[in-house]
Design a protein around this motif. Structure first.
Motif, PDB file in Angstrom:
ATOM      1  N   ASP A 127       2.355  -0.153  -0.280  1.00 28.01           N
ATOM      2  CA  ASP A 127       2.196  -0.173  -1.731  1.00 28.01           C
ATOM      3  C   ASP A 127       2.399   1.221  -2.304  1.00 28.01           C
ATOM      4  O   ASP A 127       1.588   1.720  -3.086  1.00 28.01           O
ATOM      5  CB  ASP A 127       0.806  -0.709  -2.093  1.00 28.01           C
ATOM      6  CG  ASP A 127       0.687  -1.007  -3.582  1.00 28.01           C
ATOM      7  OD1 ASP A 127       1.732  -1.283  -4.201  1.00 28.01           O
ATOM      8  OD2 ASP A 127      -0.432  -0.934  -4.121  1.00 28.01           O
ATOM      9  N   SER A 128       3.485   1.866  -1.892  1.00 31.67           N
ATOM     10  CA  SER A 128       3.751   3.224  -2.346  1.00 31.67           C
ATOM     11  C   SER A 128       5.239   3.498  -2.264  1.00 31.67           C
ATOM     12  O   SER A 128       5.880   3.184  -1.257  1.00 31.67           O
ATOM     13  CB  SER A 128       2.999   4.246  -1.486  1.00 31.67           C
ATOM     14  OG  SER A 128       3.438   5.559  -1.755  1.00 31.67           O
ATOM     15  N   ASP A 129       5.785   4.068  -3.348  1.00 33.51           N
ATOM     16  CA  ASP A 129       7.200   4.408  -3.316  1.00 33.51           C
ATOM     17  C   ASP A 129       7.450   5.742  -2.623  1.00 33.51           C
ATOM     18  O   ASP A 129       8.583   6.207  -2.542  1.00 33.51           O
ATOM     19  CB  ASP A 129       7.790   4.421  -4.724  1.00 33.51           C
ATOM     20  CG  ASP A 129       7.045   5.352  -5.667  1.00 33.51           C
ATOM     21  OD1 ASP A 129       6.200   6.145  -5.183  1.00 33.51           O
ATOM     22  OD2 ASP A 129       7.300   5.282  -6.882  1.00 33.51           O
TER      23      ASP A 129
ATOM     24  N   ASP B 288      13.113  -3.379  -4.838  1.00 36.52           N
ATOM     25  CA  ASP B 288      11.666  -3.120  -4.928  1.00 36.52           C
ATOM     26  C   ASP B 288      11.021  -3.717  -6.166  1.00 36.52           C
ATOM     27  O   ASP B 288       9.955  -4.301  -6.101  1.00 36.52           O
ATOM     28  CB  ASP B 288      11.408  -1.605  -4.877  1.00 36.52           C
ATOM     29  CG  ASP B 288      12.169  -0.845  -5.954  1.00 36.52           C
ATOM     30  OD1 ASP B 288      13.077  -1.434  -6.579  1.00 36.52           O
ATOM     31  OD2 ASP B 288      11.860   0.342  -6.162  1.00 36.52           O
ATOM     32  N   ASP B 289      11.669  -3.604  -7.315  1.00 40.27           N
ATOM     33  CA  ASP B 289      11.053  -3.939  -8.598  1.00 40.27           C
ATOM     34  C   ASP B 289      11.473  -5.339  -9.044  1.00 40.27           C
ATOM     35  O   ASP B 289      12.336  -5.512  -9.901  1.00 40.27           O
ATOM     36  CB  ASP B 289      11.455  -2.887  -9.636  1.00 40.27           C
ATOM     37  CG  ASP B 289      10.676  -3.022 -10.933  1.00 40.27           C
ATOM     38  OD1 ASP B 289       9.632  -3.708 -10.927  1.00 40.27           O
ATOM     39  OD2 ASP B 289      11.115  -2.453 -11.948  1.00 40.27           O
TER      40      ASP B 289
ATOM     41  N   GLN C 206       5.982  -7.019  -5.976  1.00 38.75           N
ATOM     42  CA  GLN C 206       6.735  -5.777  -5.835  1.00 38.75           C
ATOM     43  C   GLN C 206       6.691  -5.274  -4.386  1.00 38.75           C
ATOM     44  O   GLN C 206       5.731  -5.512  -3.662  1.00 38.75           O
ATOM     45  CB  GLN C 206       6.155  -4.694  -6.758  1.00 38.75           C
ATOM     46  CG  GLN C 206       6.040  -5.129  -8.215  1.00 38.75           C
ATOM     47  CD  GLN C 206       7.389  -5.525  -8.802  1.00 38.75           C
ATOM     48  OE1 GLN C 206       8.307  -4.705  -8.844  1.00 38.75           O
ATOM     49  NE2 GLN C 206       7.512  -6.767  -9.253  1.00 38.75           N
TER      50      GLN C 206
ATOM     51  N   ALA D  90      11.858   1.393  -2.103  1.00 38.65           N
ATOM     52  CA  ALA D  90      12.531   2.522  -2.753  1.00 38.65           C
ATOM     53  C   ALA D  90      12.671   3.692  -1.787  1.00 38.65           C
ATOM     54  O   ALA D  90      13.718   4.351  -1.728  1.00 38.65           O
ATOM     55  CB  ALA D  90      11.751   2.942  -3.997  1.00 38.65           C
ATOM     56  N   ARG D  91      11.606   3.971  -1.027  1.00 36.64           N
ATOM     57  CA  ARG D  91      11.653   5.044  -0.039  1.00 36.64           C
ATOM     58  C   ARG D  91      12.594   4.680   1.114  1.00 36.64           C
ATOM     59  O   ARG D  91      13.321   5.531   1.633  1.00 36.64           O
ATOM     60  CB  ARG D  91      10.246   5.305   0.495  1.00 36.64           C
ATOM     61  CG  ARG D  91      10.139   6.489   1.448  1.00 36.64           C
ATOM     62  CD  ARG D  91      10.444   7.792   0.759  1.00 36.64           C
ATOM     63  NE  ARG D  91      10.157   8.937   1.623  1.00 36.64           N
ATOM     64  CZ  ARG D  91      10.522  10.191   1.345  1.00 36.64           C
ATOM     65  NH1 ARG D  91      11.165  10.452   0.212  1.00 36.64           N
ATOM     66  NH2 ARG D  91      10.232  11.172   2.173  1.00 36.64           N
TER      67      ARG D  91
ATOM     68  N   LYS E  77       7.081  -1.669  -3.222  1.00 35.71           N
ATOM     69  CA  LYS E  77       7.295  -0.283  -3.635  1.00 35.71           C
ATOM     70  C   LYS E  77       7.938   0.556  -2.533  1.00 35.71           C
ATOM     71  O   LYS E  77       8.733   1.449  -2.804  1.00 35.71           O
ATOM     72  CB  LYS E  77       5.971   0.334  -4.070  1.00 35.71           C
ATOM     73  CG  LYS E  77       5.407  -0.276  -5.355  1.00 35.71           C
ATOM     74  CD  LYS E  77       4.134   0.431  -5.789  1.00 35.71           C
ATOM     75  CE  LYS E  77       3.605  -0.155  -7.095  1.00 35.71           C
ATOM     76  NZ  LYS E  77       2.364   0.529  -7.544  1.00 35.71           N
ATOM     77  N   SER E  78       7.606   0.277  -1.278  1.00 30.17           N
ATOM     78  CA  SER E  78       8.142   1.092  -0.183  1.00 30.17           C
ATOM     79  C   SER E  78       9.639   0.907   0.015  1.00 30.17           C
ATOM     80  O   SER E  78      10.296   1.723   0.664  1.00 30.17           O
ATOM     81  CB  SER E  78       7.410   0.781   1.118  1.00 30.17           C
ATOM     82  OG  SER E  78       7.488  -0.608   1.416  1.00 30.17           O
TER      83      SER E  78
ATOM     84  N   SER F 152       8.521   1.506   4.587  1.00 35.71           N
ATOM     85  CA  SER F 152       7.992   0.322   5.251  1.00 35.71           C
ATOM     86  C   SER F 152       7.852   0.634   6.736  1.00 35.71           C
ATOM     87  O   SER F 152       8.617   1.433   7.288  1.00 35.71           O
ATOM     88  CB  SER F 152       8.936  -0.866   5.047  1.00 35.71           C
ATOM     89  OG  SER F 152       9.164  -1.096   3.667  1.00 35.71           O
TER      90      SER F 152
END
Length: 655
Positions: A241-243, A68-69, A75, A80-81, A77-78, A247
């Motif tokens: 655009d959110s951890d 993710d990073d 980036q 990570a989830r 971010k999703s 996706s």
């Protein structure tokens, strides 16, 4: 000893029932004794190969990565989830989790391979592996690439790409060396389509494809799946655009997995989920296009179905009743995830002297296979076909290519009563040629054609010091003329004739080189016995006759190992046109002869295309009927053989 002790038990049971009275006692004693005898037969079978009857349930491994990073790329971010949720799913499913020791991300190629090297030591033959990856990805150079967090900006030299990204096929190849039964790659990659420019030879800059289109791997028994390629048709995969959110693709995949863990059901479940996303306006039509790249089913559930387990055990007992590397290899391919996979690999290791691919391989001349049928059918003998010790393939489809030399057919084919006689038969032929090396060189020289592979290099002269001339862009069957063996390098060079289907600009004679592996590869393939020959006209070819015939052959045989397809194609004799051109008294006559020659050549091209289409039609029908495409080869009809617009099929196998 086991049978003797069992016999004592049967006698004891009989004496117990002797104390009972009447027919009832006799009938019951017969039933019980019969049951014990069945038990003893099974016990005796297991005793015959005790070290190969050891059961070991496969371990299910899940490699979970969510990059993710990124240092220089956009980036995700999703991811990570995605990592957290997929890790939780496979943990609950009783998989052994491999996630970079909890980090779930790989910063560099070196870090990834160091971790994988250590992890691979824990994987045993017969295990099952699932690879999940969420992050940036692209396709370049015939394989898909996973992007580590430190991927650089700017143009990357394609020759150094392996230092910056991880090749998916390379991962699967590493797993295959551990002799796993299943590899399933789930890829949710290529989100925002960052440019991946590469510098090729000559300084040309190209852009890597922003999609992950396809996947294939052929291993000794490994079944490799690739699923979850949302950008198959182009475009970008859809991250968020959110951890705290997943996706889109991984989200619907995870929901589908929890409902339908079997791949044959998962495809439909995914298609329904994608349709709902489109209807709800969350994605445009075609934005996510999941594809599955394989035809064999798989379940993510680690609990084996009892009926499947029983079937696999019975098939393994049957295999061990008449063991061979061929039968064991077929068992591995047909029973992935079996508790006997480890035992099967042990058998293969213990019998390394047997041919690796006894069912026939691309190292075998298609014409030799087909030519062996009449004599084998007449005598009922077992067939063996010699293979070359060079890393060269013979064409599977020889239609339109020059016929092989009769000497190749005579030397390549051996008819024997028992498999143990094959080494002796070929040993005498090696001695007659002076050595196995001489025998192998003669085989290539008499072949008439070879199959060159993608990436293979040709040279202007038969020497390892000669500069590269041409690199083949795709696999092709090429006509060859003379051959030359260079003692200093141990390479065999074959002179390729220009004008063939090379997939490139081969306009002058060049030489392709092949390494010699000699005794390190099998000397022959066993085709076992001739089973049946049928000739079908065009009407039968257009119906389902092939399916019915194939089903009947399969049912009446122990196994079908090879099918040859012959179609009638006769190359035209152009000598008359050449003579007419030479004897032409005026330019007008010569021009007319040239037009006639061009017409004849065009008719020949049409006839050849039609012949190949008939063969391809038969091939497709055979595959649909259950014959592996790797066990089908196409040839031209024999001289004087009348097939017309139909096809002739010859089935080889065991009775």
């Amino acid at each position: 000893m086991i049978i003797w002790r069992g016999a004592k038990r049967v006698g004891a049971i009989a004496r117990c029932f002797a104390r009972l009275e009447g027919d009832w006692a006799v009938r019951v004693s017969h039933i019980v004794i019969g049951a014990v005898i069945v038990y003893l037969v099974g016990t005796a079978l297991e005793a015959a190969q005790p070290k190969y009857m050891q059961e070991r349930a496969p371990t299910y491994h899940a490699f979970i990565f969510g990059n993710d990073d990124y240092d220089s790329l956009p980036q995700i971010k999703s991811a990570a989830r995605d990592l957290d949720q997929m890790r939780e799913y496979f943990t609950n499913a009783k998989y052994r989790i491999w996630d970079m020791d909890g980090a779930g991300r790989f910063r560099s190629v070196d870090q990834f391979y160091k971790y994988m090297k250590d992890a691979l030591e824990a994987i045993q033959p017969g295990d099952v592996v699932v690879l999940y990856y969420s992050g940036h990805g692209f396709h370049y150079g015939s394989q898909d690439w996973l992007v580590p967090l430190d991927y650089p900006t700017g143009t990357v030299d394609q020759q150094l790409l392996f230092k910056h990204a991880v090749g998916l096929n390379d991962i699967i190849a590493g797993l295959a060396k551990r002799r796993i039964d299943y590899a399933v790659a789930i890829i949710d990659a290529c989100r925002t389509q960052p440019a991946f420019p590469f510098k090729e030879q000559g300084g040309t800059t190209v852009i890597g494809e922003p999609r992950l289109p396809g996947f294939s791997y052929t291993g000794p028994s490994l079944i490799a799946w690739s699923i979850g390629v949302p950008t198959y048709t182009g475009g970008s995969a859809i991250g968020t655009d959110s951890d705290g959110e997943m996706s889109l693709y991984t989200g619907i995949l995870l929901k589908a997995l929890k409902k339908k863990p079997r791949i044959s059901e998962l495809q439909t479940e995914l298609s329904i989920a994608v349709h709902h996303l489109v209807v709800e306006g969350k994605i445009p039509s075609g934005a996510i296009d999941p594809r599955f790249f394989n035809s064999r089913d798989f379940t993510f559930d680690t609990k084996q179905d009892p009926a499947t387990a029983d079937k696999q055990k019975r098939e393994w007992q049957t295999t061990m009743a008449e063991p061979s590397r061929l039968n064991v290899s077929d068992y591995l391919i047909g029973n992935p995830g079996s508790v006997f996979s480890s035992a099967a690999w042990k058998y293969i290791d213990d019998h390394a002297a047997e041919p690796e691919d006894a069912s026939g391989s691309s190292l075998t001349s298609a014409d030799a296979i087909d030519n062996s049928f009449p004599e084998a059918l007449r005598t009922g003998k077992m067939i063996a076909i010699a293979t070359s010790g060079f890393d060269v393939n013979f064409p599977r489809n020889t239609i339109g290519l020059p016929a092989v030399s009769p000497s190749l057919l005579e030397n390549a084919i051996a008819y024997v009563d028992r498999a143990g006689d094959i080494n002796e038969a070929y040993g005498a032929r090696y001695q007659a040629k002076g050595s196995k090396l001489n025998f192998d060189i003669d085989m290539i020289g008499a072949a008439g054609a070879v199959a060159v592979n993608t990436g293979q290099i040709s040279r202007p002269a038969p020497s390892v010091s000669a500069p590269p001339t041409f690199t083949f862009g795709r696999s092709s069957s090429i006509q060859i003329d003379s051959t030359f063996f260079e003692d200093s390098s141990g390479k065999l060079y074959a002179e390729l004739t220009p004008g063939q289907e090379t997939g490139g600009d081969l306009t002058s004679r060049v030489w392709a080189d092949f390494n010699y592996r000699g005794e390190t590869q099998p000397s022959y393939n066993i085709l076992n016995r001739a089973l049946r020959e049928v000739v079908l006209d065009q009407t039968a070819l257009d119906s389902d006759s092939i399916a019915k015939i194939t089903k009947d052959v399969i049912q009446s045989s122990k196994d079908v190992l090879w099918v040859s397809i012959a179609v009638e194609y006769r190359p035209p004799d152009l000598s008359g046109y050449q003579k007419r051109r030479i004897e032409a008294e005026t330019g007008a006559v010569a021009a007319a002869v040239k037009r006639d020659l061009e017409d004849a050549l065009q008719m020949d091209r049409v006839a050849l295309a039609e012949a190949r289409l008939r063969a391809q039609d038969a091939r497709i029908q055979l595959i649909k009927a259950g014959i592996s495409g790797k066990r089908i080869t196409s040839v031209s009809a024999e001289p004087g053989e009348a097939i017309g617009n139909g096809v002739r099929l010859r089935f080889f196998g065991t009775r």
